[in-house]
Design an enzyme around this catalytic site. Sequence first.
Site, PDB file in Angstrom:
ATOM      1  CD  GLU A  45      -2.226   1.462   2.797  1.00  0.00           C
ATOM      2  OE1 GLU A  45      -2.529   2.620   3.133  1.00  0.00           O
ATOM      3  OE2 GLU A  45      -2.266   0.495   3.571  1.00  0.00           O
ATOM      4  CG  ASP A  49      -0.098   6.918  -0.969  1.00  0.00           C
ATOM      5  OD1 ASP A  49      -1.260   7.306  -1.122  1.00  0.00           O
ATOM      6  OD2 ASP A  49       0.822   7.654  -0.555  1.00  0.00           O
ATOM      7  CG  ASP A 118      -5.842   1.639   3.209  1.00  0.00           C
ATOM      8  OD1 ASP A 118      -5.698   2.771   2.715  1.00  0.00           O
ATOM      9  OD2 ASP A 118      -6.030   1.440   4.425  1.00  0.00           O
ATOM     10  CD  GLU A 121      -3.525   4.399  -1.645  1.00  0.00           C
ATOM     11  OE1 GLU A 121      -3.639   5.607  -1.904  1.00  0.00           O
ATOM     12  OE2 GLU A 121      -3.239   3.977  -0.501  1.00  0.00           O
TER      13      GLU A 121
END
Length: 229
Positions: A45, A49, A118, A121
């Site tokens: 994640e 991101d 989440d 990502e």
Amino acid sequence: MSEIEKLSGILSITFQNNELIKQAFIHRSYLNEARVKIHSNERLEFLGDSILSFLVSDFLYAAFPKLPEGELTNLRSSVVKTSTLAQIAGQLQLGNFLKLSHGEEESGGRKNPSILADTFEALLGAIFLDLGLEPVKKILKNTLFSLIAKIYKEKSYKDAKSSFQEMVQNEIKISPVYKVTSEKGPDHAKEFTVAAYVDNIKWGQGSGKNKQEAEQQAAIVAIEKWKKK
């Protein structure tokens, strides 16, 4: 058909490292219930991101050559916010592939916007490590990037806090106040919930990965409620 084959069909992508892709769906709550030692999706994640922010920035820079830096920043924030990413994750049915604890499962974790965002990502991070940047671009082009024109046209990326403050001050000459009502999760993956108050009356509530995002979400809700009063 295996879960990996189903996911591959949804994304129209053939994976090379199936175990890496599976890791993208392991929520931290599942670790204590797994029979073997596994890792959660939190590191993926973190990577996803950053990749998402870069690719969205690159797309916006090319697509909106006349937008100033401030508006580009607000537009990017609107594109990568939790609710938008959760919407995309829902469209891709990512919740069906999640590995959750029984408690998280029973509390509706598969539909939790923060968990879904989440996971999206984390999946981007896993696909980048497995196949490189181009497949990640393909996914975003087919999902997230198609929403950008709508977000821009509706001007929904504009600073909601400023808009709400202007609306309130035009009527009663006081400013909204924002208060954090809850804070959950580890330091690197917190979820904040913030409420917007006017004269001690709550007008909206929102959640996000940081206080600023949560405040914006609370302001968006408050604006709609204020318009209907």
